[in-house]
Scaffold this motif. Structure first.
Motif, short mmCIF file in Angstrom:
data_model
loop_
_atom_site.label_atom_id
_atom_site.label_comp_id
_atom_site.label_asym_id
_atom_site.label_seq_id
_atom_site.Cartn_x
_atom_site.Cartn_y
_atom_site.Cartn_z
N PRO A 84 0.83 -1.21 0.00
CA PRO A 84 0.00 0.00 0.00
C PRO A 84 0.86 1.25 0.00
O PRO A 84 1.97 1.27 0.53
N ARG A 85 0.35 2.30 -0.61
CA ARG A 85 1.09 3.56 -0.66
C ARG A 85 1.33 4.13 0.74
O ARG A 85 2.37 4.71 1.01
N SER A 86 0.34 3.96 1.60
CA SER A 86 0.47 4.48 2.96
C SER A 86 1.40 3.59 3.76
O SER A 86 1.15 2.38 3.92
N PRO A 87 2.51 4.13 4.30
CA PRO A 87 3.41 3.31 5.13
C PRO A 87 2.71 2.68 6.32
O PRO A 87 3.04 1.57 6.72
N ALA A 88 1.71 3.39 6.87
CA ALA A 88 0.99 2.84 8.02
C ALA A 88 0.24 1.56 7.65
O ALA A 88 0.12 0.64 8.47
N LEU A 89 -0.26 1.47 6.41
CA LEU A 89 -0.93 0.27 5.94
C LEU A 89 0.07 -0.76 5.43
O LEU A 89 -0.17 -1.97 5.50
N ALA A 90 1.20 -0.30 4.91
CA ALA A 90 2.22 -1.22 4.41
C ALA A 90 2.81 -2.07 5.53
O ALA A 90 3.21 -3.21 5.29
N TRP A 170 5.28 0.01 13.39
CA TRP A 170 4.60 1.29 13.60
C TRP A 170 5.42 2.23 14.50
O TRP A 170 5.43 3.44 14.28
N LEU A 173 7.96 3.70 12.35
CA LEU A 173 7.33 4.70 11.48
C LEU A 173 7.12 6.01 12.21
O LEU A 173 7.26 7.10 11.63
N ARG A 174 6.79 5.92 13.48
CA ARG A 174 6.50 7.13 14.26
C ARG A 174 7.77 7.80 14.80
O ARG A 174 7.90 9.02 14.76
#
Length: 325
Positions: A84-90, A170, A173-174
């Protein structure tokens, strides 16, 4: 294009010189070396070291081959479309995708490094690094065999491992920073054929990762010999300490994820929750993995990533164990 045009001659010869010097030293000092290993503790140390390296080496080679194939044959556009384009979903997608790679933790490190090089979001690549060794079919089947009649143990291992990998992804990511990852330089493959580039990448990554595997194996063997076994029996009676002790033991023993379930099953004096922590922590962070992660992503990365992974894995293992076990 020859390899000598891709790597400076000084670097090319350095490994050969070190290997030659090591072999000569072994030959010259073979007498004292034989005497040194002529005692039970030294023989145990040597046996553990050799078993760790031999057990991990096939999977390391497998991971290096996959990493080189990704670097050379897989277009960046495919990797971008696969997640997915969104890293949070990837991150969760990468976590679940770990089930598709039948290998151990030694192979997942170079694969994750290859994914980062090809433009995959580091959070997703690191999530895959953590999940693949713990939830692939070989590991789950081995867990079912080691714990017959306890399908809840397999479910707990799968759930706790996936949740840990996603949670750490996650967190990266944060809070993670790009400058914390320092991938080692690779040979310049510009202008070479794909197969030439593939084999040069394989040779480079195998030598690089293999060296850190040996360092980690030496450390793990030393710790195996020096940790008193009687400590385990005393700690097993304390529920909280038992979870922490087996999590730490997993770090020290550095057992391949395909074999760790049988070791966990043998620790029958400990609760199932404590043994679950052993199974979740081991494939994600141990002394050989720390060395390999430091070699692949940089020491600064490993010093931040390893303790974070350990704490998250222990907390989620305890939570899942209290519910399912």
């Amino acid at each position: 294009m020859s390899y000598s045009r891709l790597v400076p001659v000084s670097k090319q010869g350095r490994s050969a010189e070190i290997l030659t010097a090591t072999l000569l030293a072994v030959i010259v000092f073979r007498g004292p070396l034989i005497a040194l290993f002529d005692n039970p503790a030294a023989r145990t140390w040597a046996t553990i070291f050799v078993s760790i390296v031999v057990q991990a080496l096939p999977f390391l080679v497998f991971g290096v081959l996959i990493s080189a194939a990704i670097a050379v044959f897989v277009p960046t556009s495919f990797l971008v479309r696969a997640l997915p384009r969104s890293p949070a979903l990837a991150v969760p997608v990468a976590g679940v995708a770990g089930v598709a790679l039948p290998g151990c933790e030694c192979g997942s490190v170079p694969i994750a490094g290859g994914l980062v090089r090809r433009g995959v979001a580091p959070a997703a690549a690191l999530t895959f690094l953590l999940s693949a060794p713990a939830i692939n079919p070989v590991v789950l089947v081995a867990t079912a065999v080691a714990f017959p009649g306890r399908p809840e143990m397999v479910a707990a291992r799968f759930g706790a491992s996936v949740l840990t990998a996603i949670a750490v992804g996650w967190l990266w990511l944060r809070f993670g920073r790009a400058e914390w990852i320092r991938l080692p330089p690779r040979p310049d493959l510009t202008g070479t054929s794909k197969w030439t580039a593939f084999w040069l990448s394989v040779r480079h990554d195998a030598i690089h990762a293999g060296g850190f595997l040996v360092v980690g194996g030496l450390t793990a063997a030393f710790l195996n010999v020096t940790v008193p076994r009687q400590w385990l029996d005393a700690i097993a009676e304390q529920p909280v300490l038992a979870v922490l002790a087996l999590a730490l033991l997993a770090v020290l023993l550095s057992i391949c994820s395909e074999a760790d379930a049988f070791v966990a099953a043998s620790l029958s004096q400990f609760s199932l929750t404590a043994r679950l922590a052993f199974l979740v922590v081991g494939p994600m962070i141990d002394v050989k993995l720390f060395a390999m992660q430091a070699g692949t992503f940089g020491r600064g990365f490993a010093l931040r990533f390893a303790p974070t992974t350990f704490l998250v894995a222990v907390a989620i293992s305890a939570a899942i164990g209290s519910v399912l076990l």
